[in-house]
Design an enzyme around this catalytic site. Structure first.
Site, PDB file in Angstrom:
ATOM      1  N   HIS A   1       0.823  -1.210   0.000  1.00 43.47           N
ATOM      2  CA  HIS A   1       0.000   0.000   0.000  1.00 43.47           C
ATOM      3  C   HIS A   1       0.861   1.265   0.000  1.00 43.47           C
ATOM      4  CE1 HIS A   1      -3.231  -2.747   0.837  1.00 43.47           C
ATOM      5  NE2 HIS A   1      -2.710  -3.093   1.993  1.00 43.47           N
TER       6      HIS A   1
ATOM      7  N   HIS B   1      -7.138  -4.423  -1.124  1.00 50.33           N
ATOM      8  CA  HIS B   1      -6.497  -5.696  -1.437  1.00 50.33           C
ATOM      9  C   HIS B   1      -7.230  -6.387  -2.576  1.00 50.33           C
ATOM     10  CE1 HIS B   1      -6.159  -4.841   2.911  1.00 50.33           C
ATOM     11  NE2 HIS B   1      -4.916  -5.194   2.746  1.00 50.33           N
TER      12      HIS B   1
END
Lengths: 330, 330
Positions: free
Chosen positions: A56, A218
């Site tokens: 991320h 995700h």
């Protein structure tokens, strides 16, 4: 597989070595997987620790530094860091004023941070914990009970970080972090799937010409798939989803966030549409940040986070920050 | 087509509207396609103007602000801006101390900036021009006679910008910009092709499992294709290509640049390998910058730029800068 890596097993360690080389202002502990501001612990201030699965970036490691996080704990890609990591980070940044854990609401993160609280408290560190759960797309998801934590994490880390830097006590920093989370809502859109190094192929199937509305960071499923929409249509849909959940009664911070593979040219164009629709809906914008901040590896797409601010939160947002990915002021 | 756009025809105008909304510290003229620092012209300082085709963001618009560019002229995607734009930018930022054009070496840019020099001089602006041509991969290319201008543009704009901000006269700012370009070399690698909004499909064919060594920032052909290599192998190849062309005799700035769609996690890992190979080759590193700065829309890949610095250039590199994409110091 179109990845700039050696082998999947060393991706996180390699990235930490590369961060260490690029950022002498950080202490990067490759073995223990910690990114810590070099001057930690800072006397008289609360420590802020966050972390989560890697993939991320720049979240969280890119947000370590004066005015934001004291330390970050990167896990494997899309995998929670372990309690030992978090407890070690807490010990490293505790000046005696206590430590706040900022936890995105994913089951693994929540469990492991809870265990880390116990470990750190056993070592005599005073701990508080704030959960970030801003994503209005779905409740309960692949890795989550309740709402997912996404873009608001940046607002929580920045604003609570400014409060900590200014010397606010633990209870106050925690309350501010909680206020920021409660004042924030997000919604994300995927234009392509994400490919993790370990898998090497897309983690879900998103045909060209379709998009997924309400995607997680995700690649967790969203609300629905539709044929490709224009930037204008996407902005209307996304802002509407956010405002339906929480209608701000005052000015907002806007994060127009890229998922990683969407060009900045497109993100700025999308921001124009987000601003248009906010104006049409009567929402006043205090500040806007556009860029790839809370990403999902090579996923194309975007998310919008709105955070309603009062004068204090806005002042803390504007306060100086010096991290790898977010820097302003002195 | 997986693009976050309305229609290809409005991509640049939409992005400029979005920039205007996000950056009140800039004057964004959507109609005339100009991004100008709000306080321009700054009395007693040389103006710095650059520009080029859009699709390389944050280059150049993201580099406008105190300590870097005075103004940027974005063209259509991968298309040179027009002379009128450049001349208008020059007039807007000229304080009477003259203006330096920073021009990446592409045929269209060179021709149009040359015409703009004439236009601006007719208006009484004193002009100088520096060509950036740092890419060692190939001489002569799809859009270039001689070497292409790529990553060194960031170094030229930052370092010359710091000199201008400090009040150096036009001749000195020009000489410094020229020194930075002459001290810089780059080499890029594509892991995927680039798709422009107008075309909607990849502009060249790069099969999965292959990479192209020596790619340009518009997807221009490189030196060769090979089966996929590891990050370590790519770093060795790229750094070797740069050092074969120019072996630094002193410390260097390193830019590990993403082409747009390569995750930051991978770029940092790649940086670890770049630093390893530089150490093995005996090259001293003064500073390192890792991120997506000189991009090619949605292309996956990376480039490395080395710029040898003396004490003065390093001091100018470290000087404060306040732009959308590059910020440090006060």
């Amino acid at each position: 597989m179109r990845m700039l890596i050696n082998v999947p097993e060393t991706v996180v360690a390699d990235a930490l070595r590369g961060m260490a080389a690029a950022h002498p202002e950080l202490t990067v502990d490759v073995e223990n997987r910690l990114i810590i501001r070099r001057d930690a612990p800072v006397a008289g201030t609360v420590g802020l620790v966050s972390g989560g699965g890697s993939g991320h970036e720049p979240l969280h490691g890119g947000f370590v530094g004066p005015g934001m996080l004291s330390a970050a704990c990167p896990g494997e890609v899309f995998t929670s860091p372990v309690p030992d990591q978090m407890a070690r980070a807490a010990a490293a940044v505790d000046s005696g004023e206590g430590v706040l854990f900022i936890v995105k609401n994913y089951t693994g993160d929540v469990l492991n941070f809870d265990m880390a609280v116990e470990l750190a408290e056993d070592e005599g560190v005073r701990l508080a914990k704030v959960l970030v759960n801003d994503d209005v797309a779905v409740t309960d998801s692949l890795f989550t009970a309740g709402r997912r934590g996404t873009g608001a994490t940046l607002f929580v880390e920045k604003i609570a970080g400014a409060a900590a830097e200014a010397g606010a006590p633990l209870e106050r920093v925690e309350a501010i972090a909680r206020q920021v989370n409660e004042s924030s809502r997000s919604f994300g859109v995927a234009l392509s799937a994400v490919t993790t190094p370990a898998k090497g192929t897309p983690t879900f199937d998103l045909p060209a010409g379709e998009l997924e509305l309400g995607i997680g960071i995700h690649g967790e499923p969203g609300r629905e798939r539709r044929p490709m929409m224009t930037s204008r249509e996407i902005a209307d849909f996304v802002v509407n989803a956010v405002l339906e959940d929480r209608r701000p009664s005052g000015p907002v911070l806007v994060l127009v966030n890229g998922m990683g593979a969407t060009p900045l040219l497109e993100l700025y164009g999308f921001n124009a549409e987000v601003q248009r629709t906010l104006t049409e809906r009567g929402v006043a914008v205090a500040r806007t940040l556009v860029g790839n901040y809370v990403t999902s590896l090579d996923m194309a797409g975007c998310s919008v986070t709105l955070c309603q601010v009062d004068e204090e939160l806005l002042r803390l947002w504007d306060a100086p920050v010096q991290t790898a990915a977010l820097r302003w002021g002195r």
